[in-house]
Structures are given as structure tokens and as C-alpha cells.
Design a protein around this motif. Structure first.
Motif, PDB file in Angstrom:
ATOM      1  N   PRO A 177       0.823  -1.216   0.000  1.00 21.08           N
ATOM      2  CA  PRO A 177       0.000   0.000   0.000  1.00 21.08           C
ATOM      3  C   PRO A 177       0.854   1.261   0.000  1.00 21.08           C
ATOM      4  CG  PRO A 177      -0.026  -1.047   2.167  1.00 21.08           C
ATOM      5  CD  PRO A 177       0.666  -2.000   1.240  1.00 21.08           C
ATOM      6  N   LEU A 178       0.450   2.244  -0.797  1.00 20.84           N
ATOM      7  CA  LEU A 178       1.196   3.502  -0.854  1.00 20.84           C
ATOM      8  C   LEU A 178       1.073   4.286   0.441  1.00 20.84           C
ATOM      9  CD1 LEU A 178       0.342   4.756  -4.473  1.00 20.84           C
ATOM     10  CD2 LEU A 178       2.282   3.372  -3.715  1.00 20.84           C
ATOM     11  N   ALA A 179      -0.039   4.109   1.155  1.00 22.16           N
ATOM     12  CA  ALA A 179      -0.266   4.819   2.414  1.00 22.16           C
ATOM     13  C   ALA A 179      -0.679   3.812   3.482  1.00 22.16           C
ATOM     14  CB  ALA A 179      -1.333   5.893   2.248  1.00 22.16           C
ATOM     15  N   PRO A 180       0.257   3.004   3.967  1.00 22.92           N
ATOM     16  CA  PRO A 180      -0.094   2.002   4.988  1.00 22.92           C
ATOM     17  C   PRO A 180      -0.555   2.657   6.270  1.00 22.92           C
ATOM     18  CG  PRO A 180       2.282   2.189   4.751  1.00 22.92           C
ATOM     19  CD  PRO A 180       1.686   3.009   3.649  1.00 22.92           C
ATOM     20  N   ARG A 181      -1.565   2.088   6.866  1.00 25.23           N
ATOM     21  CA  ARG A 181      -2.094   2.638   8.117  1.00 25.23           C
ATOM     22  C   ARG A 181      -1.137   2.369   9.268  1.00 25.23           C
ATOM     23  NH1 ARG A 181      -7.475   4.074   8.084  1.00 25.23           N
ATOM     24  NH2 ARG A 181      -8.633   3.527   6.209  1.00 25.23           N
ATOM     25  N   THR A 182      -1.013   3.353  10.147  1.00 27.63           N
ATOM     26  CA  THR A 182      -0.169   3.181  11.326  1.00 27.63           C
ATOM     27  C   THR A 182      -0.715   2.061  12.201  1.00 27.63           C
ATOM     28  OG1 THR A 182       0.392   5.530  11.287  1.00 27.63           O
ATOM     29  CG2 THR A 182       0.799   4.338  13.342  1.00 27.63           C
ATOM     30  N   GLY A 183       0.152   1.152  12.621  1.00 32.43           N
ATOM     31  CA  GLY A 183      -0.259   0.083  13.510  1.00 32.43           C
ATOM     32  C   GLY A 183      -0.904  -1.095  12.814  1.00 32.43           C
ATOM     33  N   GLN A 184      -0.987  -1.066  11.483  1.00 32.27           N
ATOM     34  CA  GLN A 184      -1.595  -2.177  10.752  1.00 32.27           C
ATOM     35  C   GLN A 184      -0.505  -3.119  10.254  1.00 32.27           C
ATOM     36  OE1 GLN A 184      -3.536  -1.371   6.902  1.00 32.27           O
ATOM     37  NE2 GLN A 184      -5.255  -2.609   7.623  1.00 32.27           N
ATOM     38  N   LYS A 185      -0.638  -4.398  10.585  1.00 29.26           N
ATOM     39  CA  LYS A 185       0.354  -5.380  10.156  1.00 29.26           C
ATOM     40  C   LYS A 185       0.231  -5.642   8.661  1.00 29.26           C
ATOM     41  CE  LYS A 185       1.104  -7.880  14.488  1.00 29.26           C
ATOM     42  NZ  LYS A 185       1.202  -9.218  15.112  1.00 29.26           N
ATOM     43  N   GLN A 186       1.382  -5.900   8.036  1.00 24.67           N
ATOM     44  CA  GLN A 186       1.427  -6.212   6.611  1.00 24.67           C
ATOM     45  C   GLN A 186       1.765  -7.698   6.445  1.00 24.67           C
ATOM     46  OE1 GLN A 186       0.496  -3.816   4.487  1.00 24.67           O
ATOM     47  NE2 GLN A 186       0.323  -2.364   6.189  1.00 24.67           N
ATOM     48  N   ASP A 187       0.895  -8.546   7.011  1.00 25.71           N
ATOM     49  CA  ASP A 187       1.147  -9.983   7.022  1.00 25.71           C
ATOM     50  C   ASP A 187       1.081 -10.608   5.635  1.00 25.71           C
ATOM     51  OD1 ASP A 187       1.428  -9.904   9.763  1.00 25.71           O
ATOM     52  OD2 ASP A 187      -0.701 -10.287  10.128  1.00 25.71           O
ATOM     53  N   HIS A 188       0.468  -9.920   4.679  1.00 26.36           N
ATOM     54  CA  HIS A 188       0.308 -10.495   3.345  1.00 26.36           C
ATOM     55  C   HIS A 188       1.599 -10.464   2.539  1.00 26.36           C
ATOM     56  CE1 HIS A 188      -0.005  -6.177   2.637  1.00 26.36           C
ATOM     57  NE2 HIS A 188       0.232  -6.405   1.352  1.00 26.36           N
ATOM     58  N   LEU A 189       2.592  -9.730   2.994  1.00 23.84           N
ATOM     59  CA  LEU A 189       3.843  -9.621   2.252  1.00 23.84           C
ATOM     60  C   LEU A 189       4.741 -10.826   2.533  1.00 23.84           C
ATOM     61  CD1 LEU A 189       4.669  -5.834   2.799  1.00 23.84           C
ATOM     62  CD2 LEU A 189       3.491  -6.886   0.865  1.00 23.84           C
ATOM     63  N   SER A 190       5.306 -11.366   1.474  1.00 24.40           N
ATOM     64  CA  SER A 190       6.200 -12.515   1.621  1.00 24.40           C
ATOM     65  C   SER A 190       7.547 -12.067   2.160  1.00 24.40           C
ATOM     66  CB  SER A 190       6.390 -13.210   0.274  1.00 24.40           C
ATOM     67  OG  SER A 190       7.093 -12.353  -0.621  1.00 24.40           O
ATOM     68  N   GLN A 191       8.339 -13.032   2.644  1.00 26.96           N
ATOM     69  CA  GLN A 191       9.683 -12.717   3.114  1.00 26.96           C
ATOM     70  C   GLN A 191      10.531 -12.163   1.986  1.00 26.96           C
ATOM     71  OE1 GLN A 191      10.858 -13.084   6.488  1.00 26.96           O
ATOM     72  NE2 GLN A 191      12.358 -11.695   5.566  1.00 26.96           N
ATOM     73  N   GLU A 192      10.330 -12.700   0.778  1.00 23.19           N
ATOM     74  CA  GLU A 192      11.085 -12.214  -0.378  1.00 23.19           C
ATOM     75  C   GLU A 192      10.781 -10.747  -0.660  1.00 23.19           C
ATOM     76  OE1 GLU A 192      11.673 -13.241  -5.162  1.00 23.19           O
ATOM     77  OE2 GLU A 192      10.200 -14.330  -3.949  1.00 23.19           O
ATOM     78  N   THR A 193       9.475 -10.393  -0.598  1.00 26.29           N
ATOM     79  CA  THR A 193       9.086  -8.999  -0.812  1.00 26.29           C
ATOM     80  C   THR A 193       9.649  -8.106   0.286  1.00 26.29           C
ATOM     81  OG1 THR A 193       7.060  -9.616  -1.972  1.00 26.29           O
ATOM     82  CG2 THR A 193       7.118  -7.424  -0.980  1.00 26.29           C
ATOM     83  N   TRP A 194       9.564  -8.582   1.523  1.00 24.09           N
ATOM     84  CA  TRP A 194      10.073  -7.817   2.661  1.00 24.09           C
ATOM     85  C   TRP A 194      11.564  -7.527   2.501  1.00 24.09           C
ATOM     86  CZ3 TRP A 194       6.709  -6.272   6.545  1.00 24.09           C
ATOM     87  CH2 TRP A 194       7.275  -5.646   7.654  1.00 24.09           C
ATOM     88  N   ASP A 195      12.306  -8.549   2.120  1.00 29.15           N
ATOM     89  CA  ASP A 195      13.753  -8.386   1.942  1.00 29.15           C
ATOM     90  C   ASP A 195      14.057  -7.401   0.817  1.00 29.15           C
ATOM     91  OD1 ASP A 195      14.188 -10.187   3.977  1.00 29.15           O
ATOM     92  OD2 ASP A 195      14.501 -11.902   2.646  1.00 29.15           O
ATOM     93  N   ARG A 196      13.268  -7.458  -0.246  1.00 25.92           N
ATOM     94  CA  ARG A 196      13.504  -6.536  -1.360  1.00 25.92           C
ATOM     95  C   ARG A 196      13.233  -5.101  -0.940  1.00 25.92           C
ATOM     96  NH1 ARG A 196      10.576  -6.456  -7.382  1.00 25.92           N
ATOM     97  NH2 ARG A 196      11.442  -4.412  -7.995  1.00 25.92           N
ATOM     98  N   LEU A 197      12.166  -4.887  -0.177  1.00 29.82           N
ATOM     99  CA  LEU A 197      11.843  -3.546   0.291  1.00 29.82           C
ATOM    100  C   LEU A 197      12.980  -2.975   1.147  1.00 29.82           C
ATOM    101  CD1 LEU A 197       8.087  -4.077   1.246  1.00 29.82           C
ATOM    102  CD2 LEU A 197       8.945  -2.725  -0.678  1.00 29.82           C
TER     103      LEU A 197
END
Length: 418
Positions: A147-167
Motif C-alpha cells: 500500500p502507498l499509504a499504509p495505516r499506522t499500527g496495521q500489520k502487513q502480514d500479506h507480504l512474503s519474506q522475499e518482498t520484505w527483503d527486497r523492500l
């Protein structure tokens, strides 16, 4: 100055308001503090430059709950003029130090902006961009389903580890474990509403818009705290800086009420960008509403007059603004630590900044009769009527003792200064 004696300074000349900038980029560094929430500077519409369109009038209303603007434009040429109209929202930074006042929960319309033309609602388009160090990362984030504007305090559980590492690798988020689920973006979100507007030849067009202001503020402080630290009010006399034109009458009004704490609220309205019409504003009117008769208001203006118990007016003809409007509103709050403590009892102290934790903890000891020793505490609370030099002798209820223990635990975790 007091609300009835608003300071005079030549009022704002050179152009229409426009680009909305984060307050830290236009205010002195003192605009941000550990116990404060920063405002987002706001302004008005941007028109593509046209020598054929003049602004016959602008009627601007500013309060802590709403901003309203009504313009009357006139196309004095013999042809219709089609032009792009835009309303940029304030830039949003999501960094770890970000603590800004956002009045709505809508990430696509953080200020609740709406506009009408000749009384009819405008179906505006919206453009949103995520910029990292000036580089557009919008498509990258969309491709990764971030999301371009993630809500404060909202978990981003849908993101994979691969995506997380890339970010993390691309510097888009802080390097935190994905297992926590909480993402701290490092990009800046830019949002702009825009539409195509026709101004018929020889006709007048009325454009109006309204939105919710972003109001910065601090926890309530005593008058002595403000007087001992004038930079809180953004007064730097040695440098000739006085953002709100605060004067001695304003400060005296605070001192005359020694049993009150004052909550600082501030707003910034941008006037100086976007002079895209033909000539000056023929008739300009500004009304500022301070919210309640007991509130104190200060801003820089010329010819300010009081028109109601809470409202002040500025009028000008052939007006060309040359400075922005910075508003300071102080709201009084009776210094009753017990009442404040009861009101805050249900709050999670872990969510409070260090200065607010310090204020709450010491309010409890003040109510118990403790005689403070540090200059900071004496300035904030005073020692009138105190009874106990040893903090261990202060009689606290079991509930108060638990609150103090909870606060001190969080202060240690946050490494708050004592």
C-alpha cells in the motif's frame, strides 16, 4: 498578544496560496519537539497560468475544525479559457520520527477535501506518487502489492519474506523483522486532486472548497514553561524570529491565569505560491475563529478587527499576498492533576511520548504534595503548598502507584530523559 489585540504586521502580499508543504520545511526547527504533534501546512487551489482570468474576490475562513475558501473568478477575454486546476495535499512522510496531525482516516483524502464550481460538486481525479529521495517508486510498490499509504499500527502480514527483503534492500522500509509484521516506510507520499476547468468568456465563475485542517500541538504546559522557553512559541528575539507575532500582551494574558495550563495549537496556511491570474485579488477577506472566547489567538496581520467573541477579520483590496499565515491558538486547561489523571487512566501509556509520560507522572506527585527539586519540574508545576521533600514519603493510592510504576517502566524502555 491577546485574541482581542491581534498583532499588526503588514499582511501577506504576493500571490495565491497553493503548494502544500510539510511544516518542517517552512517553519523554524522549533516547530517539532518531543511532546508535540506537527501540523501539515495547507493552502488553496493552483491554476495554470492565464493572463485572461482575474480573481475578483477571495473569502477565506480558518478554524481548528474547518477551512473554507470561496473564490470569484472572471474571464475578461473574448474567448473561453480551459485550464488545469489542482489541489495538492500535504506531503506525508512515514519515517520513524514522523508525528504529524492527520485529521481523517482516509489515506486517499487525508484532509477530507471537497470542492464545488458554481455550486455543483467537482469530480476530481487523484494522482498519488511514492517518492524515495526524489525517485518515483510508485509502480514498484504497486507491483509488490504494497500500500502507498499504509495505516499506522496495521500489520502487513500479506507480504512474503522475499518482498520484505527486497523492500529493505531497496531502502523503501526500515530494516525490521518481517515476523513483527509492522512496516515503517521511508518514502514520501504525494497526493494531488486535479480537474479541467472552463472559464467562459465574459463570465464569472465561483469556485469554493473546504477541508479539515491539520493542527499541530503540544501537551498542556504552564505559563512559566512558555515564558522560560520562548522557542516553544517559536520566538527567537535574538534572530528576529517571531512566527506568530506573539507580543507582551499575549504573554501577560497567560500569566494572569496562574492556575491554568495551556495547550498550544498551531496551523500554517500557504498564500505565497501560484500567482496565476491577471492582477491582484480585488477583494480579499480572512476570518479566523479561535474556537472559544477563553482561547488566546495570535497571528501576523494588518487591520485585524474582532467581529464576534471568537472571530477576527482582515479585509484588503487589490491584495497581493507576500507571506503565509501562521496561527497560534492556546487553549486553557485547569491545572487539576487528579482530574487529568482520571481522564487519562484508560490510555495505554506505552503510546505516549516521553514528555507526556513525564508530565503525567509528575502530575501525580504534584497532587500528592511533593516538593520538586529540578528546574524543569519547578517551572512546570511549582512548589506552592508542597509538603514532602522525600518522594518516598508522598502518600499515593494503590492505583496511583501502579500508574507511576507503569510510566517509569515505559520511560526506561524508551530511554526517556529524566
Amino acid at each position: 498578544m491577546t485574541s482581542s489585540e491581534t498583532r499588526k504586521r503588514p499582511m501577506l502580499p504576493r500571490t495565491i496560496r497553493a503548494l502544500l508543504l510539510v511544516a518542517a520545511t517552512i517553519a523554524p526547527p522549533q516547530a517539532r519537539a518531543n511532546d508535540s504533534t506537527a501540523e501539515l501546512a495547507t493552502g488553496g487551489l493552483i491554476f495554470t497560468r492565464s493572463p485572461d482570468i482575474e480573481m475578483r474576490s477571495e473569502d477565506l475562513f480558518i478554524s481548528m475544525t474547518e477551512i473554507r475558501v470561496q473564490y470569484r473568478f472572471f474571464n475578461h477575454s473574448s474567448r473561453d479559457v480551459d485550464t488545469q486546476v489542482a489541489f495538492p495535499m500535504p506531503d506525508i512522510s512515514f519515517g520513524m520520527d514522523s508525528d504529524i496531525a492527520i485529521p481523517t482516516n482516509d489515506p486517499e483524502n487525508i484532509l477530507g477535501f471537497s470542492t464545488t464550481v458554481d455550486g455543483s460538486p467537482v469530480a476530481a481525479l487523484v494522482e498519488r506518487k511514492a517518492l524515495l529521495n526524489g525517485i518515483d517508486k510508485t509502480e514498484t510498490l504497486k507491483t509488490l502489492n504494497v500500500p502507498l499509504a499504509p495505516r499506522t499500527g496495521q500489520k502487513q502480514d500479506h507480504l512474503s519474506q522475499e518482498t520484505w527483503d527486497r523492500l529493505i534492500r531497496e531502502g523503501l522500509i526500515e530494516d525490521t523483522p518481517r515476523a513483527d509484521g509492522y512496516m515503517t516506510p521511508k518514502w514520501v507520499l504525494k497526493t494531488t486532486y486535479h480537474w479541467q476547468q472552463r472559464f467562459p468568456a465574459g463570465q464569472e465563475v465561483s469556485v469554493s472548497h473546504r477541508y479539515l485542517p491539520s493542527v499541530g500541538g503540544t501537551v498542556p504546559m504552564s505559563a512559566s514553561t512558555f515564558l522560560d522557553n520562548p522557542s516553544i512559541l517559536q520566538i527567537e528575539r535574538s534572530k528576529g524570529l517571531n512566527r506568530f507575532c506573539v507580543d507582551q500582551d499575549f504573554l501577560n494574558s497567560m500569566v494572569r491565569s496562574p492556575n491554568l495550563n495551556w495547550q498550544q495549537n498551531y496551523m500554517e496556511y500557504i498564500l505565497v505560491t501560484g500567482a496565476n491570474w491577471s492582477g491582484p485579488i480585488r477583494e480579499f477577506r480572512l476570518v479566523v475563529d479561535k474556537g472559544a472566547p477563553e482561547n488566546l489567538l495570535s497571528f501576523c496581520g494588518h487591520g485585524v478587527r474582532k467581529i464576534s467573541p471568537t472571530q477576527f477579520e482582515v479585509r484588503a483590496s487589490n491584495f497581493v499576498p507576500s507571506a503565509n499565515i501562521s496561527l497560534l491558538i492556546l487553549k486553557p486547561e485547569r491545572a487539576d492533576p487528579a482530574a487529568a489523571r482520571d481522564a487519562d487512566g484508560s490510555q495505554n501509556v506505552a503510546d505516549q511520548p516521553c514528555d507526556q509520560l513525564w508530565q503525567q507522572r509528575n502530575s501525580i506527585f504534584k497532587a500528592g504534595g511533593y516538593c520538586f527539586r529540578t528546574p524543569r519540574a519547578i517551572a512546570a508545576f511549582g512548589n506552592a503548598g508542597c509538603k514532602y521533600d522525600n518522594i518516598l514519603d508522598v502518600p499515593l493510592s494503590a492505583r496511583d502507584r501502579q500508574v507511576v510504576n507503569d510510566i517509569q517502566r515505559i520511560e526506561r524502555i524508551k530511554a526517556c530523559p529524566r
